[in-house]
Design a protein around this motif. Structure first.
Motif, PDB file in Angstrom:
ATOM      1  N   MET A   1       1.836  -6.308 -11.015  1.00 48.17           N
ATOM      2  CA  MET A   1       1.238  -5.002 -10.747  1.00 48.17           C
ATOM      3  C   MET A   1      -0.286  -5.098 -10.925  1.00 48.17           C
ATOM      4  O   MET A   1      -0.762  -5.613 -11.934  1.00 48.17           O
ATOM      5  CB  MET A   1       1.811  -3.961 -11.704  1.00 48.17           C
ATOM      6  CG  MET A   1       1.247  -2.556 -11.506  1.00 48.17           C
ATOM      7  SD  MET A   1       1.828  -1.390 -12.755  1.00 48.17           S
ATOM      8  CE  MET A   1       3.597  -1.430 -12.445  1.00 48.17           C
ATOM      9  N   PRO A   2      -1.061  -4.624  -9.954  1.00 49.19           N
ATOM     10  CA  PRO A   2      -2.521  -4.685 -10.096  1.00 49.19           C
ATOM     11  C   PRO A   2      -3.005  -3.949 -11.344  1.00 49.19           C
ATOM     12  O   PRO A   2      -2.487  -2.880 -11.683  1.00 49.19           O
ATOM     13  CB  PRO A   2      -3.024  -3.993  -8.822  1.00 49.19           C
ATOM     14  CG  PRO A   2      -1.891  -4.095  -7.857  1.00 49.19           C
ATOM     15  CD  PRO A   2      -0.650  -4.025  -8.686  1.00 49.19           C
ATOM     16  N   GLU A   3      -3.978  -4.532 -12.013  1.00 46.91           N
ATOM     17  CA  GLU A   3      -4.547  -3.876 -13.185  1.00 46.91           C
ATOM     18  C   GLU A   3      -5.782  -3.070 -12.760  1.00 46.91           C
ATOM     19  O   GLU A   3      -6.168  -3.069 -11.589  1.00 46.91           O
ATOM     20  CB  GLU A   3      -4.846  -4.916 -14.266  1.00 46.91           C
ATOM     21  CG  GLU A   3      -3.569  -5.659 -14.677  1.00 46.91           C
ATOM     22  CD  GLU A   3      -3.641  -6.362 -16.012  1.00 46.91           C
ATOM     23  OE1 GLU A   3      -4.445  -5.974 -16.873  1.00 46.91           O
ATOM     24  OE2 GLU A   3      -2.850  -7.307 -16.202  1.00 46.91           O
ATOM     25  N   GLY A   4      -6.390  -2.396 -13.726  1.00 45.37           N
ATOM     26  CA  GLY A   4      -7.402  -1.403 -13.404  1.00 45.37           C
ATOM     27  C   GLY A   4      -8.595  -1.901 -12.611  1.00 45.37           C
ATOM     28  O   GLY A   4      -9.151  -1.162 -11.789  1.00 45.37           O
ATOM     29  N   HIS A   5      -8.997  -3.161 -12.832  1.00 47.03           N
ATOM     30  CA  HIS A   5     -10.172  -3.660 -12.116  1.00 47.03           C
ATOM     31  C   HIS A   5      -9.935  -3.650 -10.602  1.00 47.03           C
ATOM     32  O   HIS A   5     -10.850  -3.373  -9.823  1.00 47.03           O
ATOM     33  CB  HIS A   5     -10.526  -5.069 -12.595  1.00 47.03           C
ATOM     34  CG  HIS A   5      -9.550  -6.119 -12.164  1.00 47.03           C
ATOM     35  ND1 HIS A   5      -8.267  -6.192 -12.657  1.00 47.03           N
ATOM     36  CD2 HIS A   5      -9.659  -7.129 -11.258  1.00 47.03           C
ATOM     37  CE1 HIS A   5      -7.631  -7.212 -12.089  1.00 47.03           C
ATOM     38  NE2 HIS A   5      -8.448  -7.790 -11.237  1.00 47.03           N
ATOM     39  N   TYR A  74       4.784  -3.596  -5.811  1.00 47.84           N
ATOM     40  CA  TYR A  74       4.813  -4.155  -4.470  1.00 47.84           C
ATOM     41  C   TYR A  74       3.783  -3.557  -3.518  1.00 47.84           C
ATOM     42  O   TYR A  74       3.631  -4.041  -2.394  1.00 47.84           O
ATOM     43  CB  TYR A  74       6.212  -3.974  -3.863  1.00 47.84           C
ATOM     44  CG  TYR A  74       7.300  -4.533  -4.742  1.00 47.84           C
ATOM     45  CD1 TYR A  74       7.433  -5.905  -4.917  1.00 47.84           C
ATOM     46  CD2 TYR A  74       8.184  -3.690  -5.425  1.00 47.84           C
ATOM     47  CE1 TYR A  74       8.421  -6.429  -5.743  1.00 47.84           C
ATOM     48  CE2 TYR A  74       9.176  -4.205  -6.245  1.00 47.84           C
ATOM     49  CZ  TYR A  74       9.286  -5.581  -6.409  1.00 47.84           C
ATOM     50  OH  TYR A  74      10.257  -6.092  -7.227  1.00 47.84           O
ATOM     51  N   GLY A  75       3.084  -2.515  -3.926  1.00 45.92           N
ATOM     52  CA  GLY A  75       2.138  -1.877  -3.029  1.00 45.92           C
ATOM     53  C   GLY A  75       0.919  -2.735  -2.745  1.00 45.92           C
ATOM     54  O   GLY A  75       0.496  -3.541  -3.587  1.00 45.92           O
ATOM     55  N   MET A  76       0.354  -2.548  -1.566  1.00 51.83           N
ATOM     56  CA  MET A  76      -0.863  -3.287  -1.211  1.00 51.83           C
ATOM     57  C   MET A  76      -1.600  -2.563  -0.091  1.00 51.83           C
ATOM     58  O   MET A  76      -1.008  -1.833   0.705  1.00 51.83           O
ATOM     59  CB  MET A  76      -0.536  -4.718  -0.767  1.00 51.83           C
ATOM     60  CG  MET A  76       0.304  -4.815   0.489  1.00 51.83           C
ATOM     61  SD  MET A  76       0.682  -6.537   0.945  1.00 51.83           S
ATOM     62  CE  MET A  76       1.706  -7.030  -0.428  1.00 51.83           C
ATOM     63  N   PHE A  77      -2.901  -2.778  -0.056  1.00 47.73           N
ATOM     64  CA  PHE A  77      -3.747  -2.282   1.024  1.00 47.73           C
ATOM     65  C   PHE A  77      -4.191  -3.447   1.896  1.00 47.73           C
ATOM     66  O   PHE A  77      -4.379  -4.571   1.419  1.00 47.73           O
ATOM     67  CB  PHE A  77      -5.004  -1.603   0.467  1.00 47.73           C
ATOM     68  CG  PHE A  77      -4.802  -0.200  -0.021  1.00 47.73           C
ATOM     69  CD1 PHE A  77      -4.754   0.865   0.865  1.00 47.73           C
ATOM     70  CD2 PHE A  77      -4.675   0.061  -1.380  1.00 47.73           C
ATOM     71  CE1 PHE A  77      -4.583   2.161   0.409  1.00 47.73           C
ATOM     72  CE2 PHE A  77      -4.506   1.352  -1.848  1.00 47.73           C
ATOM     73  CZ  PHE A  77      -4.460   2.405  -0.959  1.00 47.73           C
ATOM     74  N   ALA A  78      -4.374  -3.152   3.161  1.00 48.44           N
ATOM     75  CA  ALA A  78      -5.028  -4.066   4.093  1.00 48.44           C
ATOM     76  C   ALA A  78      -6.014  -3.240   4.889  1.00 48.44           C
ATOM     77  O   ALA A  78      -5.819  -2.028   5.076  1.00 48.44           O
ATOM     78  CB  ALA A  78      -4.009  -4.728   5.014  1.00 48.44           C
ATOM     79  N   ASP A  79      -7.093  -3.842   5.344  1.00 47.50           N
ATOM     80  CA  ASP A  79      -8.071  -3.076   6.117  1.00 47.50           C
ATOM     81  C   ASP A  79      -8.890  -4.007   6.987  1.00 47.50           C
ATOM     82  O   ASP A  79      -8.864  -5.228   6.830  1.00 47.50           O
ATOM     83  CB  ASP A  79      -8.984  -2.278   5.175  1.00 47.50           C
ATOM     84  CG  ASP A  79      -9.913  -3.170   4.368  1.00 47.50           C
ATOM     85  OD1 ASP A  79     -11.089  -3.291   4.742  1.00 47.50           O
ATOM     86  OD2 ASP A  79      -9.462  -3.757   3.354  1.00 47.50           O
ATOM     87  N   GLY A  80      -9.621  -3.401   7.900  1.00 52.06           N
ATOM     88  CA  GLY A  80     -10.473  -4.186   8.773  1.00 52.06           C
ATOM     89  C   GLY A  80     -11.341  -3.297   9.640  1.00 52.06           C
ATOM     90  O   GLY A  80     -11.094  -2.088   9.758  1.00 52.06           O
ATOM     91  N   PRO A  81     -12.370  -3.880  10.243  1.00 57.48           N
ATOM     92  CA  PRO A  81     -13.256  -3.107  11.112  1.00 57.48           C
ATOM     93  C   PRO A  81     -12.687  -2.927  12.507  1.00 57.48           C
ATOM     94  O   PRO A  81     -11.790  -3.650  12.927  1.00 57.48           O
ATOM     95  CB  PRO A  81     -14.518  -3.982  11.143  1.00 57.48           C
ATOM     96  CG  PRO A  81     -13.981  -5.381  11.013  1.00 57.48           C
ATOM     97  CD  PRO A  81     -12.794  -5.286  10.103  1.00 57.48           C
TER      98      PRO A  81
END
Length: 286
Positions: A1-5, A74-81
């Motif tokens: 699980m991602p931590e706060g940073h 399990y959550g995640m972000f993806a992004d792009g221009p």
């Protein structure tokens, strides 16, 4: 699980690539259709990280609201221009806009269209202002926030008979700290994770808090968790770098059975509050 940073990095990046613009929102998988409809046409006016919660504040459009995302396991972000690609897989929320803020990431170009996709979060919901305030009120002190109250968190820790490792993982006491930062900051302090909170001195708490602040700020800057002091880095010790999907150099996290970088004792592992825990029996006497 991602931590706060990680959440603080996401808040800053999303502000850069979407902030100040009207967004087009959709839910390709169909599980957030109503929420996306409320966000479409609204303007992202602010982003915020509090512990492991990411908040987007949208105004106008079909109603706007405060988007809360908790990535969970399990959550995640993806992004792009540019224009977004064709949706593939289970995309809970897609946002398209053109941010106006500065960003040090790889897609920094204010005013250019940008897309952000969210997959598999533990939570994705719209809150009212009152509900967002209530959420903040339930959370403990976030070492990465300027409004954090370490004294109040310290009082709760030092009144409790629970093990210190469990207390640091309690998001109502310290928000944003997960297993990696917990195990590592206690090693650096030379304190066993099983020590009851009430046996911690005020000075020890202040040192732990200051170390959390420094380590988590470093995590925001680098995008990974590094907790090893320069003298214990691979190049300084003549050892091989750590190879782990979590990245970063650490003292005890996920190093069970390996020699402690300070004393050579085998790193111990166990469970506490249903979580795996790691410590050095010599450097962190119980």
């Amino acid at each position: 699980m991602p931590e706060g940073h990680t959440i603080h990095r996401l808040a800053a990046h999303h502000d850069a690539v979407l902030g100040g613009s009207q967004v087009v929102a959709s839910s390709p998988q169909g599980r957030f259709v109503a929420g996306a409809a409320r966000l479409s046409g609204a303007t992202l006016v602010a982003t915020e990280a509090y512990g492991k919660h990411l908040l987007h504040d949208y105004r106008g459009g079909s109603g706007g609201g405060i988007l809360r995302v908790h990535l969970g396991l399990y959550g995640m972000f993806a992004d792009g221009p540019g224009a977004p690609p064709e949706p593939v897989g289970q995309i809970r929320l897609r946002l398209v806009g053109a941010g106006t803020g500065p960003d040090d990431g790889p897609h920094a170009e204010p005013g250019r269209q940008h897309w952000v996709d969210l997959r598999g979060p533990a939570a994705c919901e719209l809150l009212t202002v009152a509900e967002a305030d209530a959420l903040r009120g339930r959370l403990g002190a976030d070492p990465l926030r300027t409004d954090a109250d370490p004294a109040a968190a310290g009082e709760r820790v030092r009144r409790s008979a629970k093990p210190l490792g469990a207390l640091l993982l309690d998001q109502s006491i310290v928000a944003g700290v997960g297993l990696v930062y917990t195990t590592e900051v206690l090693f650096r302090a030379g304190i066993a994770p099983t020590l009851p909170g009430r046996k911690l001195t005020a000075d020890q708490w202040l040192r732990i808090w200051a170390d959390l602040v420094a380590l988590m700020r470093l995590g925001v800057d680098r995008g990974r968790i590094d907790t090893v002091r320069d003298v214990h880095l691979p190049e300084a010790m003549g050892r091989a770098p750590r190879v782990d999907r979590h990245g970063g150099e650490v003292y005890v996290y996920r190093r069970a059975g390996q020699p402690c970088l300070l004393c050579g004792t085998a790193v111990a592992a166990g469970t506490l509050a249903a979580r795996n825990l790691y410590w050095c029996p010599t450097c962190q006497p119980g």
